[in-house]
Design a protein around this motif. Structure first.
Motif, PDB file in Angstrom:
ATOM      1  N   ASP A   1       0.824  -1.209   0.000  1.00  0.00           N
ATOM      2  CA  ASP A   1       0.000   0.000   0.000  1.00  0.00           C
ATOM      3  C   ASP A   1       0.857   1.256   0.000  1.00  0.00           C
ATOM      4  O   ASP A   1       0.350   2.359   0.184  1.00  0.00           O
ATOM      5  CB  ASP A   1      -0.895   0.036   1.253  1.00  0.00           C
TER       6      ASP A   1
ATOM      7  N   GLY B   1     -20.521 -15.137  -0.390  1.00  0.00           N
ATOM      8  CA  GLY B   1     -20.816 -15.382  -1.798  1.00  0.00           C
ATOM      9  C   GLY B   1     -19.586 -15.359  -2.674  1.00  0.00           C
ATOM     10  O   GLY B   1     -19.489 -16.091  -3.651  1.00  0.00           O
ATOM     11  N   GLU B   2     -18.637 -14.532  -2.322  1.00  0.00           N
ATOM     12  CA  GLU B   2     -17.478 -14.349  -3.190  1.00  0.00           C
ATOM     13  C   GLU B   2     -16.274 -15.166  -2.736  1.00  0.00           C
ATOM     14  O   GLU B   2     -15.452 -15.565  -3.560  1.00  0.00           O
ATOM     15  CB  GLU B   2     -17.105 -12.861  -3.235  1.00  0.00           C
TER      16      GLU B   2
ATOM     17  N   THR C   1      -9.711  -9.276   1.696  1.00  0.00           N
ATOM     18  CA  THR C   1      -9.339  -9.423   0.292  1.00  0.00           C
ATOM     19  C   THR C   1      -8.097  -8.613  -0.043  1.00  0.00           C
ATOM     20  O   THR C   1      -7.767  -8.441  -1.201  1.00  0.00           O
ATOM     21  CB  THR C   1     -10.479  -8.968  -0.634  1.00  0.00           C
TER      22      THR C   1
ATOM     23  N   GLY D   1     -22.327 -11.859  -8.358  1.00  0.00           N
ATOM     24  CA  GLY D   1     -20.965 -11.328  -8.355  1.00  0.00           C
ATOM     25  C   GLY D   1     -20.117 -12.037  -9.395  1.00  0.00           C
ATOM     26  O   GLY D   1     -20.374 -13.196  -9.715  1.00  0.00           O
ATOM     27  N   SER D   2     -19.105 -11.320  -9.879  1.00  0.00           N
ATOM     28  CA  SER D   2     -18.270 -11.878 -10.939  1.00  0.00           C
ATOM     29  C   SER D   2     -17.595 -13.170 -10.514  1.00  0.00           C
ATOM     30  O   SER D   2     -17.518 -14.128 -11.284  1.00  0.00           O
ATOM     31  CB  SER D   2     -17.210 -10.865 -11.336  1.00  0.00           C
ATOM     32  N   GLY D   3     -17.108 -13.200  -9.266  1.00  0.00           N
ATOM     33  CA  GLY D   3     -16.424 -14.396  -8.764  1.00  0.00           C
ATOM     34  C   GLY D   3     -17.350 -15.591  -8.746  1.00  0.00           C
ATOM     35  O   GLY D   3     -16.946 -16.721  -9.063  1.00  0.00           O
ATOM     36  N   VAL D   4     -18.611 -15.338  -8.397  1.00  0.00           N
ATOM     37  CA  VAL D   4     -19.611 -16.409  -8.364  1.00  0.00           C
ATOM     38  C   VAL D   4     -19.789 -17.003  -9.748  1.00  0.00           C
ATOM     39  O   VAL D   4     -19.929 -18.214  -9.913  1.00  0.00           O
ATOM     40  CB  VAL D   4     -20.944 -15.862  -7.810  1.00  0.00           C
TER      41      VAL D   4
ATOM     42  N   MET E   1     -16.956   2.535   4.592  1.00  0.00           N
ATOM     43  CA  MET E   1     -18.355   2.105   4.629  1.00  0.00           C
ATOM     44  C   MET E   1     -18.590   1.230   3.402  1.00  0.00           C
ATOM     45  O   MET E   1     -18.322   1.659   2.287  1.00  0.00           O
ATOM     46  CB  MET E   1     -19.285   3.307   4.526  1.00  0.00           C
ATOM     47  N   SER E   2     -19.092   0.030   3.600  1.00  0.00           N
ATOM     48  CA  SER E   2     -19.328  -0.788   2.414  1.00  0.00           C
ATOM     49  C   SER E   2     -20.790  -1.163   2.316  1.00  0.00           C
ATOM     50  O   SER E   2     -21.384  -1.621   3.282  1.00  0.00           O
ATOM     51  CB  SER E   2     -18.427  -2.020   2.420  1.00  0.00           C
ATOM     52  N   MET E   3     -21.341  -0.942   1.152  1.00  0.00           N
ATOM     53  CA  MET E   3     -22.766  -1.135   0.939  1.00  0.00           C
ATOM     54  C   MET E   3     -23.002  -2.372   0.083  1.00  0.00           C
ATOM     55  O   MET E   3     -22.214  -2.691  -0.798  1.00  0.00           O
ATOM     56  CB  MET E   3     -23.377   0.091   0.256  1.00  0.00           C
ATOM     57  N   PRO E   4     -24.120  -3.074   0.358  1.00  0.00           N
ATOM     58  CA  PRO E   4     -24.365  -4.327  -0.354  1.00  0.00           C
ATOM     59  C   PRO E   4     -24.782  -4.165  -1.807  1.00  0.00           C
ATOM     60  O   PRO E   4     -24.753  -5.125  -2.551  1.00  0.00           O
ATOM     61  CB  PRO E   4     -25.469  -4.994   0.464  1.00  0.00           C
TER      62      PRO E   4
ATOM     63  N   LYS F   1     -10.624  -0.568  -7.427  1.00  0.00           N
ATOM     64  CA  LYS F   1      -9.350  -0.734  -6.720  1.00  0.00           C
ATOM     65  C   LYS F   1      -8.191  -0.759  -7.705  1.00  0.00           C
ATOM     66  O   LYS F   1      -7.151  -0.156  -7.478  1.00  0.00           O
ATOM     67  CB  LYS F   1      -9.405  -2.044  -5.920  1.00  0.00           C
TER      68      LYS F   1
ATOM     69  N   GLY G   1     -23.790   0.605   7.817  1.00  0.00           N
ATOM     70  CA  GLY G   1     -22.678   1.138   7.048  1.00  0.00           C
ATOM     71  C   GLY G   1     -21.523   0.171   6.869  1.00  0.00           C
ATOM     72  O   GLY G   1     -20.693   0.358   6.004  1.00  0.00           O
ATOM     73  N   ASN G   2     -21.437  -0.849   7.726  1.00  0.00           N
ATOM     74  CA  ASN G   2     -20.451  -1.924   7.569  1.00  0.00           C
ATOM     75  C   ASN G   2     -19.003  -1.470   7.504  1.00  0.00           C
ATOM     76  O   ASN G   2     -18.217  -2.026   6.752  1.00  0.00           O
ATOM     77  CB  ASN G   2     -20.749  -2.762   6.329  1.00  0.00           C
ATOM     78  N   ALA G   3     -18.645  -0.466   8.265  1.00  0.00           N
ATOM     79  CA  ALA G   3     -17.238  -0.098   8.304  1.00  0.00           C
ATOM     80  C   ALA G   3     -16.574  -0.888   9.430  1.00  0.00           C
ATOM     81  O   ALA G   3     -17.027  -0.842  10.570  1.00  0.00           O
ATOM     82  CB  ALA G   3     -17.085   1.394   8.558  1.00  0.00           C
TER      83      ALA G   3
ATOM     84  N   GLU H   1     -19.326  -3.878  -1.460  1.00  0.00           N
ATOM     85  CA  GLU H   1     -18.797  -5.031  -0.725  1.00  0.00           C
ATOM     86  C   GLU H   1     -17.735  -5.717  -1.570  1.00  0.00           C
ATOM     87  O   GLU H   1     -17.700  -5.579  -2.795  1.00  0.00           O
ATOM     88  CB  GLU H   1     -19.923  -6.016  -0.389  1.00  0.00           C
ATOM     89  N   THR H   2     -16.891  -6.503  -0.902  1.00  0.00           N
ATOM     90  CA  THR H   2     -15.749  -7.110  -1.589  1.00  0.00           C
ATOM     91  C   THR H   2     -16.147  -8.070  -2.696  1.00  0.00           C
ATOM     92  O   THR H   2     -15.335  -8.414  -3.534  1.00  0.00           O
ATOM     93  CB  THR H   2     -14.885  -7.877  -0.591  1.00  0.00           C
ATOM     94  N   SER H   3     -17.405  -8.541  -2.699  1.00  0.00           N
ATOM     95  CA  SER H   3     -17.793  -9.545  -3.688  1.00  0.00           C
ATOM     96  C   SER H   3     -18.066  -8.946  -5.061  1.00  0.00           C
ATOM     97  O   SER H   3     -18.243  -9.676  -6.012  1.00  0.00           O
ATOM     98  CB  SER H   3     -19.029 -10.295  -3.211  1.00  0.00           C
TER      99      SER H   3
ATOM    100  N   SER I   1     -20.168   4.243  12.233  1.00  0.00           N
ATOM    101  CA  SER I   1     -20.540   3.054  11.482  1.00  0.00           C
ATOM    102  C   SER I   1     -19.817   1.818  12.021  1.00  0.00           C
ATOM    103  O   SER I   1     -18.659   1.896  12.402  1.00  0.00           O
ATOM    104  CB  SER I   1     -20.159   3.315  10.035  1.00  0.00           C
TER     105      SER I   1
ATOM    106  N   ASN J   1      -4.942  -0.976  -1.072  1.00  0.00           N
ATOM    107  CA  ASN J   1      -6.152  -1.373  -0.377  1.00  0.00           C
ATOM    108  C   ASN J   1      -6.964  -0.163   0.046  1.00  0.00           C
ATOM    109  O   ASN J   1      -6.416   0.889   0.344  1.00  0.00           O
ATOM    110  CB  ASN J   1      -5.794  -2.201   0.851  1.00  0.00           C
ATOM    111  N   TYR J   2      -8.267  -0.355   0.093  1.00  0.00           N
ATOM    112  CA  TYR J   2      -9.152   0.683   0.617  1.00  0.00           C
ATOM    113  C   TYR J   2      -8.784   0.907   2.085  1.00  0.00           C
ATOM    114  O   TYR J   2      -8.233   0.025   2.738  1.00  0.00           O
ATOM    115  CB  TYR J   2     -10.603   0.224   0.566  1.00  0.00           C
TER     116      TYR J   2
END
Lengths: 402, 271
Positions: A74, A360-361, A166, B55-58, B171-174, B157, A335-337, B147-149, A347, B165-166
């Motif tokens: 990074d 899922g991923e 990730t 998701g693309s990975g899926v 804040m990550s939204m679905p 990125k 917010g999932n932070a 989200e990472t998926s 958050s 990396n972020y």
């Protein structure tokens, strides 16, 4: 005829035993599977599986931990002397970059010459740190030093403060922000829901007339039937902007929004169970209390609430259980932070939301996948401890009352 | 007895003769595949196309397991994904069906209109924390990520953060819809969405990839003439063995009618 009935009864008994044992066995197997997958994490290398890091042989660095690797790639650590190396700038190198340095033909048929070329690059660049797939590692090249592979440490997981599953090349699996987020949101949810729920339960069981009760009870049960994603959407569209405006916050997606939504969702459970427990107080006890000159209010808090305390405890536990395991609504409004919460108005990221958003991923069998299973194990342990301790408390109180 | 066997054989044969295709993968491409599939089924009555996201990975995982015929990806297949498919004896073929541009969006009241790639990198890696550092009001910056998926997460990125990396507390939204919703109601917010999702609730940012010499607005024209930098191809991947099954659909999406759907959805056509 009698014999026939006996055989039938025996048969039913056997069948019940079998179904009971199958259920227990299934639960046991699920738990074993959960823990087996979860603890596999500590057998995974800290760098993404199938990849390795190598440096030039002249480099004095022998080992790097996950955080250092992440910071190097990074560009947060930019000089080798920051991690006890020579005073030289670090040159991070990703595997893909090789394809822009040489043409496709130079790699030969099926990339047979790929590792040779990688070796060349690493040998020519003394301050490089290269992140490449294991199968293309230039092992024969003497001027390439492959850094040793370490497994993910238990302390890295349980004591880690960063959740970056990730991140490449070295993912960070720090549990602390997630577990703190989960407990934080659930704790405040119960703090909000408990007084409200108790209030409604007391009103419904003791004060409300039969007609009001008849109207109120189905309405509350209806609340329990609303899918959690609807609550989540409601929270995101209505509650979040409201909180943000009312409290003048930079963001509306906060732990507080999550707690509020969870409180609303836990209310029906708490109300129904607590109310049933209170209505279970024997008529004789109420009448005795009133006959002794106690008024209605005194009867409620001196007789009925203590009598129903074990039921109320059960209500609280089920409420907490609902709050801790709730996924979708929380995923949408908090917010999932992944930060360790210090206030209610920031958050947070909870464990169930993390599992739902990432499973899922995550490639099956990989470190990320296993870490999510381990999160599941932790969630399981938390709920188990809560219900066991609540059972213990309610039992003790019951004994004292008798 | 003979009759039963015969009927079964006929039934099975009938089942296989109907061309059933499964498409799975990127959520970004979901509206495109869905609409294309509907139109395609209208033209070809005998075929049946089912489209699912995840998701693309899926999508790639499904291709690997053989549970899909076409994988839709909003990023290029990764080297090790290709390797894994090769290990299973599958050779993948790649089709670029459309281009998608990512738009950076902020709250409509935000004064900032121009940002360079370096500034965006600073914002999303957590080094720039206040809008006044990039010429805006004195408000804390609230970056929203996916989200990472999602393939969008990876693409952003790679393109904007140059693989860094972020910041860890982002804040990550679905979903993209959730990002639009959050950005539209948060004053200091910044997020990224597919250009197809742009609407009046949020303000698009003009982006510069040349240290601030030229700032380009995210519009379909600018993406098409390649002046807008944050553009990515959208791919379909399939196993070469299945070529005959998937060919009609691929041909349809690359045809004029298919490409009309592409621009209708808000993507950029390949021709």
């Amino acid at each position: 005829m009698k014999q026939f009935r006996q055989t039938i009864e025996r048969l039913v008994k056997v069948m019940l035993t079998i179904s009971g044992s199958i259920t227990s066995l299934a639960i046991l197997l699920i738990i074993i599977f959960l823990f087996k997958e979860g603890f596999g994490l500590f057998n995974s290398p800290s760098v993404e599986k199938g990849y390795a890091l190598c440096v030039n042989a002249s480099n004095t660095i022998e080992e790097l931990n996950s955080t250092q690797i992440k910071q190097i790639f990074d560009y947060e650590i930019t000089n080798w002397n920051e991690i006890n190396g020579n005073n030289e700038d670090i040159i991070p190198f990703y595997f893909d970059e090789i394809f822009s340095m040489y043409s496709e033909e130079e790699f030969g048929e099926d990339y047979v010459l790929l590792n040779e070329k990688l070796g060349e690059v690493i040998a020519q660049t003394p301050n490089i740190i290269a992140y490449i797939p294991e199968q293309y590692l230039p092992r024969e090249n003497n001027s390439v030093k492959i850094l040793p592979q370490k497994n993910i440490q238990i302390t890295d997981f349980f004591g880690g403060k960063e959740w970056l599953p990730t991140a490449t090349p070295a993912p960070l699996f720090g549990l602390l922000p997630l577990i703190m987020g989960t407990l934080w949101v659930s704790f405040f949810a119960i703090l909000i829901a408990l007084p409200l729920g108790m209030g409604v339960a007391i009103y419904m069981s003791e004060l409300a007339g039969p007609r009001t009760r008849k109207l109120l009870k189905p309405a509350i049960e209806l609340l329990a039937g609303i899918p959690s994603v609807v609550y989540g959407f409601f929270g995101l569209v209505v509650l979040v902007p409201l909180i943000q405006k009312a409290l003048n916050l930079p963001v509306g997606e906060t732990a507080f929004a999550g707690s509020l939504i969870l409180a609303i969702m836990a209310l029906p459970t708490i109300i129904t169970i607590a109310e049933d427990a209170m209505r279970g107080t024997p008529r004789a006890m109420r009448e005795a209390s009133l006959a002794l000159g106690a008024n209605r209010w005194q009867t409620i808090y001196k007789v009925i609430v203590p009598y129903a305390s074990s039921g109320i405890m059960a209500a609280v536990v089920l409420g907490i259980g609902r709050a801790i395991g709730e996924t979708m609504a929380v995923l949408m409004v908090t917010g999932n932070a992944a930060v360790i919460p210090t206030s209610l108005f920031q958050s947070v990221r909870t464990i169930p939301a993390t599992i739902a958003a990432e499973l899922g991923e995550a490639p099956a069998g990989g470190a990320h996948y296993q870490s999510l299973f381990l999160l599941g194990c932790i969630l399981f342990i938390i709920t188990m401890v809560i219900s066991a301790s609540a059972e213990f408390i309610s039992k003790r109180q019951h004994n004292k009352g008798v | 007895m003979k009759k039963t066997i015969l009927t079964t054989v006929i039934l099975v044969a009938a089942l296989f003769s109907v061309q059933a295709q499964r498409i799975k993968g990127s959520d970004t491409m979901l509206p495109l595949s869905q609409m294309a599939a509907e139109e395609f089924m209208k033209v070809n009555n005998s075929s049946n196309v089912t489209v699912t996201g995840g998701g693309s990975g899926v999508g790639i995982t499904a291709l690997l397991d053989g549970t899909t015929d076409l994988a839709q990806l909003s990023r290029k297949i990764k080297f090790d994904e290709k390797n894994k498919l090769k290990e299973k004896g599958k050779t993948v073929k790649e089709i670029i069906a459309a281009y998608d541009a990512l738009a950076i969006v902020v709250h409509p009241s935000n004064k900032v209109t121009n940002l360079t790639r370096e500034q965006l990198e600073g914002i999303f890696t957590g080094k720039i924390k206040n809008w006044k550092e990039v010429g805006g009001a004195n408000i804390a910056i609230v970056p929203y990520s996916r989200e990472t998926s999602s393939g969008t997460y990876e693409f952003f990125k790679e393109s904007v953060l140059k693989k860094k990396n972020y910041m860890s507390g982002i804040m990550s939204m679905p979903a993209t819809g959730a990002i639009i919703q959050s950005v539209s109601q948060t004053k200091g917010a910044i997020g990224y969405v597919g250009m197809a999702y742009l609407n009046k609730q949020v303000k698009p940012i003009h982006v510069s990839y040349d240290q601030g010499k030229t700032f380009v607005e995210p519009t379909v024209e600018n993406a098409k003439n390649e002046t807008y930098p944050i553009v990515r191809p959208l791919y379909y991947y399939y196993d070469a063995i299945n070529e005959s099954t998937v060919k009609p659909f691929i041909d349809y999406i690359l045809s004029n009618e298919g490409q009309k759907i592409v621009s209708k959805i808000g993507f950029i056509t390949v021709k």
